[in-house]
Write a protein that holds these residues in place. Structure first.
Motif, PDB file in Angstrom:
ATOM      1  N   LEU A   1     -13.297   0.883   8.331  1.00  0.00           N
ATOM      2  CA  LEU A   1     -14.585   0.723   8.091  1.00  0.00           C
ATOM      3  C   LEU A   1     -15.228   1.518   9.148  1.00  0.00           C
ATOM      4  O   LEU A   1     -16.298   1.795   9.310  1.00  0.00           O
ATOM      5  N   ASN A   2     -14.438   2.048  10.384  1.00  0.00           N
ATOM      6  CA  ASN A   2     -15.121   2.588  11.524  1.00  0.00           C
ATOM      7  C   ASN A   2     -14.713   4.232  11.591  1.00  0.00           C
ATOM      8  O   ASN A   2     -13.908   4.621  12.222  1.00  0.00           O
ATOM      9  N   VAL A   3     -15.078   4.776  10.532  1.00  0.00           N
ATOM     10  CA  VAL A   3     -14.788   6.016  10.412  1.00  0.00           C
ATOM     11  C   VAL A   3     -15.173   7.024  11.388  1.00  0.00           C
ATOM     12  O   VAL A   3     -16.226   6.990  12.020  1.00  0.00           O
ATOM     13  N   GLU A   4     -14.156   8.195  12.098  1.00  0.00           N
ATOM     14  CA  GLU A   4     -14.423   8.951  13.101  1.00  0.00           C
ATOM     15  C   GLU A   4     -14.535  10.045  12.676  1.00  0.00           C
ATOM     16  O   GLU A   4     -13.734  10.731  11.876  1.00  0.00           O
ATOM     17  N   VAL A   5     -15.671  10.795  13.011  1.00  0.00           N
ATOM     18  CA  VAL A   5     -15.846  12.329  12.499  1.00  0.00           C
ATOM     19  C   VAL A   5     -14.858  13.186  13.420  1.00  0.00           C
ATOM     20  O   VAL A   5     -14.487  12.984  14.401  1.00  0.00           O
ATOM     21  N   GLY A   6     -14.209  14.001  12.513  1.00  0.00           N
ATOM     22  CA  GLY A   6     -13.167  15.099  13.045  1.00  0.00           C
ATOM     23  C   GLY A   6     -11.946  14.373  13.128  1.00  0.00           C
ATOM     24  O   GLY A   6     -10.962  15.101  13.346  1.00  0.00           O
ATOM     25  N   LYS A   7     -11.785  13.249  12.807  1.00  0.00           N
ATOM     26  CA  LYS A   7     -10.377  12.587  12.679  1.00  0.00           C
ATOM     27  C   LYS A   7      -9.671  12.855  11.474  1.00  0.00           C
ATOM     28  O   LYS A   7     -10.251  12.762  10.448  1.00  0.00           O
ATOM     29  N   SER A   8      -8.381  13.169  11.609  1.00  0.00           N
ATOM     30  CA  SER A   8      -7.441  13.288  10.362  1.00  0.00           C
ATOM     31  C   SER A   8      -6.829  11.918  10.411  1.00  0.00           C
ATOM     32  O   SER A   8      -6.082  11.687  11.084  1.00  0.00           O
ATOM     33  N   TYR A   9      -6.744  11.374   8.976  1.00  0.00           N
ATOM     34  CA  TYR A   9      -6.083  10.285   8.603  1.00  0.00           C
ATOM     35  C   TYR A   9      -4.655  10.560   8.101  1.00  0.00           C
ATOM     36  O   TYR A   9      -4.839  11.226   6.912  1.00  0.00           O
ATOM     37  N   LYS A  10      -3.779  10.362   8.499  1.00  0.00           N
ATOM     38  CA  LYS A  10      -2.341  10.566   7.734  1.00  0.00           C
ATOM     39  C   LYS A  10      -2.291   9.743   6.509  1.00  0.00           C
ATOM     40  O   LYS A  10      -2.300   8.647   6.508  1.00  0.00           O
ATOM     41  N   ILE A  11      -1.616  10.319   5.494  1.00  0.00           N
ATOM     42  CA  ILE A  11      -1.155   9.650   4.469  1.00  0.00           C
ATOM     43  C   ILE A  11      -0.076   8.657   4.530  1.00  0.00           C
ATOM     44  O   ILE A  11       0.792   9.046   5.180  1.00  0.00           O
ATOM     45  N   ASP A  12      -0.279   7.564   4.151  1.00  0.00           N
ATOM     46  CA  ASP A  12       0.796   6.503   4.177  1.00  0.00           C
ATOM     47  C   ASP A  12       0.394   5.608   3.086  1.00  0.00           C
ATOM     48  O   ASP A  12      -0.578   4.781   3.126  1.00  0.00           O
ATOM     49  N   ARG A  13       1.194   5.676   1.935  1.00  0.00           N
ATOM     50  CA  ARG A  13       0.863   4.919   0.716  1.00  0.00           C
ATOM     51  C   ARG A  13       0.766   3.506   0.766  1.00  0.00           C
ATOM     52  O   ARG A  13      -0.403   2.893   0.220  1.00  0.00           O
ATOM     53  N   PHE A  14       1.499   2.858   1.743  1.00  0.00           N
ATOM     54  CA  PHE A  14       1.304   1.376   2.046  1.00  0.00           C
ATOM     55  C   PHE A  14       0.626   1.134   3.415  1.00  0.00           C
ATOM     56  O   PHE A  14       1.134   0.050   4.018  1.00  0.00           O
ATOM     57  N   GLY A  15       0.134   1.873   4.174  1.00  0.00           N
ATOM     58  CA  GLY A  15      -0.274   1.926   5.358  1.00  0.00           C
ATOM     59  C   GLY A  15      -1.214   0.877   5.779  1.00  0.00           C
ATOM     60  O   GLY A  15      -1.813   0.373   4.819  1.00  0.00           O
ATOM     61  N   GLY A  16      -1.557   0.705   6.996  1.00  0.00           N
ATOM     62  CA  GLY A  16      -2.668  -0.297   7.400  1.00  0.00           C
ATOM     63  C   GLY A  16      -3.856   0.347   8.018  1.00  0.00           C
ATOM     64  O   GLY A  16      -3.968   1.810   7.680  1.00  0.00           O
TER      65      GLY A  16
ATOM     66  N   ILE B   1       1.896  10.961  -0.712  1.00  0.00           N
ATOM     67  CA  ILE B   1       3.245  10.837   0.173  1.00  0.00           C
ATOM     68  C   ILE B   1       3.408  11.301   1.374  1.00  0.00           C
ATOM     69  O   ILE B   1       4.017  11.209   2.437  1.00  0.00           O
ATOM     70  N   LEU B   2       2.413  12.364   1.530  1.00  0.00           N
ATOM     71  CA  LEU B   2       2.360  13.279   2.827  1.00  0.00           C
ATOM     72  C   LEU B   2       0.949  14.259   2.927  1.00  0.00           C
ATOM     73  O   LEU B   2       0.550  14.335   2.046  1.00  0.00           O
ATOM     74  N   GLY B   3       0.550  14.315   3.935  1.00  0.00           N
ATOM     75  CA  GLY B   3      -0.564  14.907   4.346  1.00  0.00           C
ATOM     76  C   GLY B   3      -1.672  14.385   5.040  1.00  0.00           C
ATOM     77  O   GLY B   3      -1.161  13.194   5.829  1.00  0.00           O
ATOM     78  N   GLU B   4      -2.896  14.697   4.957  1.00  0.00           N
ATOM     79  CA  GLU B   4      -4.117  14.015   5.760  1.00  0.00           C
ATOM     80  C   GLU B   4      -5.237  14.204   5.031  1.00  0.00           C
ATOM     81  O   GLU B   4      -5.346  15.067   4.283  1.00  0.00           O
ATOM     82  N   VAL B   5      -6.225  13.176   5.215  1.00  0.00           N
ATOM     83  CA  VAL B   5      -7.486  13.212   4.895  1.00  0.00           C
ATOM     84  C   VAL B   5      -8.337  13.390   6.155  1.00  0.00           C
ATOM     85  O   VAL B   5      -8.400  12.563   7.196  1.00  0.00           O
ATOM     86  N   LYS B   6      -9.228  14.312   6.326  1.00  0.00           N
ATOM     87  CA  LYS B   6      -9.957  14.467   7.545  1.00  0.00           C
ATOM     88  C   LYS B   6     -11.404  14.347   7.159  1.00  0.00           C
ATOM     89  O   LYS B   6     -12.037  14.921   6.006  1.00  0.00           O
TER      90      LYS B   6
END
Length: 148
Positions: A58-73, A92-97
């Protein structure tokens, strides 16, 4: 909310899927999911085809890439693509920026470069960019994934 625009969200999402298929929709939504502490950015193309990108914070950071992890925290991402009512793919792989995010004005721009796979082990690559205005809030309990 299947096949309808978000009540409070406008914008668009465009994606290239496996280099050939083009996904474009103005039926978009940003869902602030308080029940699991995430933001879901989704688009419904119609005919059972939709794409959702989730950032688990809920604390989204501008410019940050979030790695894909299907069951991640906390601090990870996920992607879900429904090609039809019968065929779904999970990240399964990649990122959301997140390239733009303003909670006060409720605006966001999200980019994704992800690989997804279905139950038959068929893989697709998705490159997406979406622009959103207006956020909605969900407080559902026991929600696995919220389809638009």
């Amino acid at each position: 909310m299947t096949n309808k625009e978000g009540k409070n969200t406008s914008g668009h999402l465009k994606a290239t899927i496996t280099g050939e298929e083009v996904f474009y929709s103005e039926k978009v939504r940003v869902l602030q999911r308080l029940e699991d502490g995430s933001y879901q950015f989704d688009a419904d193309k119609g005919d059972g085809e939709w794409l959702a990108l989730v950032v688990r914070t809920l604390n989204v950071e501008v410019g940050k890439s979030y790695k894909i992890d299907r069951f991640g925290g906390e601090g990870t991402a996920n992607a879900v693509y429904y090609a039809s009512y019968e065929s779904s793919y999970n990240g399964i792989l990649g990122e959301v920026k997140v390239t733009k995010f303003d909670q006060l004005s409720q605006t966001a721009v999200v980019e994704a470069n992800v690989s997804v796979v279905n139950d038959a082990d068929k893989k697709k690559k998705i490159e997406a960019k979406g622009s959103f205005e207006g956020f909605e809030v969900s407080m559902l309990q026991g929600l696995d994934f919220c389809k638009p």
